[in-house]
Scaffold this active site. Structure first.
Site, short mmCIF file in Angstrom:
data_model
loop_
_atom_site.label_atom_id
_atom_site.label_comp_id
_atom_site.label_asym_id
_atom_site.label_seq_id
_atom_site.Cartn_x
_atom_site.Cartn_y
_atom_site.Cartn_z
N ARG A 210 55.67 26.22 -11.88
CA ARG A 210 54.76 25.65 -13.13
C ARG A 210 55.30 25.90 -14.19
O ARG A 210 55.67 24.66 -15.20
CB ARG A 210 53.12 26.12 -12.97
CG ARG A 210 52.32 25.34 -11.84
CD ARG A 210 51.01 25.86 -11.96
NE ARG A 210 50.55 27.32 -11.40
CZ ARG A 210 49.93 27.66 -10.51
NH1 ARG A 210 49.98 26.75 -9.47
NH2 ARG A 210 49.87 28.78 -10.07
N PHE A 229 47.41 16.93 -4.97
CA PHE A 229 47.17 18.01 -3.88
C PHE A 229 46.84 19.14 -5.24
O PHE A 229 47.44 20.25 -5.04
CB PHE A 229 48.15 18.75 -3.09
CG PHE A 229 48.63 17.45 -2.26
CD1 PHE A 229 47.92 17.02 -1.14
CD2 PHE A 229 49.78 16.85 -2.49
CE1 PHE A 229 48.49 16.31 -0.08
CE2 PHE A 229 50.41 15.72 -1.74
CZ PHE A 229 49.65 15.45 -0.50
N ASP A 251 43.12 15.02 -5.23
CA ASP A 251 42.67 16.20 -4.39
C ASP A 251 41.65 15.63 -3.35
O ASP A 251 40.89 14.61 -3.92
CB ASP A 251 42.38 17.43 -5.12
CG ASP A 251 42.37 18.77 -4.09
OD1 ASP A 251 43.37 19.32 -4.19
OD2 ASP A 251 41.39 18.94 -3.42
N ALA A 278 44.98 12.29 0.12
CA ALA A 278 46.21 12.35 -0.86
C ALA A 278 47.15 11.15 -0.29
O ALA A 278 47.67 10.39 -1.02
CB ALA A 278 46.78 13.48 -1.14
N ASP A 298 52.31 19.01 -4.29
CA ASP A 298 52.07 20.33 -3.88
C ASP A 298 51.13 20.48 -2.54
O ASP A 298 50.08 20.89 -2.80
CB ASP A 298 51.58 21.22 -4.92
CG ASP A 298 51.56 22.87 -4.55
OD1 ASP A 298 52.36 22.99 -3.30
OD2 ASP A 298 50.90 23.75 -5.20
N CYS A 338 54.85 24.76 1.35
CA CYS A 338 54.68 26.13 1.71
C CYS A 338 54.56 26.33 3.14
O CYS A 338 54.04 27.37 3.64
CB CYS A 338 53.25 26.41 1.04
SG CYS A 338 51.98 25.38 1.66
#
Length: 395
Positions: A210, A229, A251, A278, A298, A338
């Site tokens: 960030r 997201f 979101d 999304a 993200d 992730c």
């Protein structure tokens, strides 16, 4: 302690520090898995009987043993928890001036099955294995002695507990857990839901990534930002603080969007909230011809298991193709994953190919991964899960 014997040649990973023993690596004739209780402490030995260290076992799990020490006489108990958590705390205090960070990151801090986030005076723990679950009381005592927190929340309502034969639940372990808290990160304060938040309340793993976006926002005052997201607006609210003119938050959770709006509007920034799936919303924006100076993607882990790889890869490809189309010429695309099953080269390649199809140039300006309070175990590639890339798409 009883001993778990490995098959011939199955000790190589453990000797370089890996902390997992899979059920098919165990010599079940010498050490029948059914004879062990879930969470039981065991000595792990190679096929010749030479000790490799200690761990705890769960015969019902594919990861049958998780190592806790390379010493043959050291088991998971209050003493080991205190030593490992003291070490983890000392490291965080060297890295951060304020007490907002992941205190324990499972295998990265040599405590498999435990995640603990520190939000100022409040701690949220997530216990995901039978071995760690058996030591919950000792863990809570150690955390109290080290931190003296106002509250500790056990947020054990996670799917990974199903694989260990454990019930899911959320319980206040001590103190008075607030509905929401204020999280300090990158020079700003975020309002964050705690009891009804996602994961353990906040995604500290993206802190460095960030921050990497901030100079580009500052250099283009009044820019438009899409934070997809977004949860509580980690990327978008920080952009608002640093001069973004308008931030669009996207979101599935209306609750999360309400926090994103609050966090951005404290700086007087115009916000737009888009609630729903999304992928559908991103496609709608593209169909409407909308573009942004900065697009942040993200998403959650689209590939949670290897067998989901094909479907998950398609989802990442679709998200990044649409995301790239939403970046106006001269703008930026920050994209993340992730999923530890998706390698960094694969994510970078998705964007590269998408840009090539559209005959757009792309410059890679920044490559990031999880922050230092989410340490990577060098012998365990599974612990290096977060990938982040910032691309510039010139005119």
């Amino acid at each position: 302690m009883e001993t778990v014997f490995l098959k011939k040649g199955e000790d190589r990973r453990l000797r370089i520090g890996h902390l997992w023993v899979f059920s098919n690596e165990i010599d079940t004739k010498r050490s029948p898995l059914g004879s062990f209780a879930p969470g039981q402490s065991v000595l792990v030995a190679d096929c010749g009987g030479r000790p490799l260290g200690t761990g705890y076992v769960n015969p019902a799990s594919l990861i049958a043993v998780r190592m806790v020490s390379r010493k043959a006489d050291e088991v998971l108990d209050a003493s080991l928890l205190h030593r490992r958590l003291s070490d983890a705390l000392a490291l965080r205090e060297r890295m951060f001036r304020t007490p907002f960070y992941r205190l324990c990151h499972g295998e990265g801090d040599f405590l498999p099955g435990l995640v603990a986030d520190r939000h100022g005076d409040h701690v949220v723990c997530q216990i995901t294995t039978a071995g760690m679950d058996a030591h919950t009381d000792e863990l809570l005592s150690v955390l109290d002695s080290l931190l003296h927190p106002s509250s500790i929340l056990l947020d054990n309502n996670v799917a990974s507990r199903d694989l260990e034969g454990l019930e899911r639940f959320q319980r206040v372990a001590s103190g008075d857990v607030p509905e929401e808290i204020s999280v300090e990160e990158n020079g700003m304060s975020y309002a964050v839901p705690l009891k009804n938040g996602q994961k353990t309340g906040w995604f500290y793993d993206q802190r460095v990534n960030r921050a990497a976006l901030t100079p580009f926002v500052q250099a283009q005052q009044g820019c438009s930002v899409l934070d997809a997201f977004c949860y509580a607006g980690g990327f978008g609210a920080l952009a608002a603080k640093n001069g973004a003119g308008k931030v669009t938050f996207m979101d599935a959770s209306a609750h999360a969007l309400s926090y994103a709006k609050r966090n951005a509007e404290q700086f007087g920034t115009e916000t737009e909230l888009l609630q729903g799936d999304a992928l559908t919303l991103l496609a709608d924006l593209r169909r409407e011809g909308r573009t942004f100076d900065i697009v942040c993607l993200d998403p959650p882990a689209f590939i949670k298991r290897k067998k989901d790889a094909k479907q998950g890869l398609e989802a990442y490809q679709r998200v990044n193709e649409i995301g790239l189309d939403l970046v106006r010429p001269g703008g930026m695309l920050m994209t993340c994953s992730c999923s530890h099953h998706l390698e960094a080269d694969a994510l970078r390649g998705l964007v590269t190919r998408a840009a090539g199809k559209r005959r757009r140039h792309a410059r890679l300006l920044f490559q990031g991964f999880q922050g230092p309070d989410h340490p990577i175990h060098p012998a365990m590639p599974e612990t290096a899960y977060l990938k982040t890339f910032l691309f510039h798409l010139p005119e």
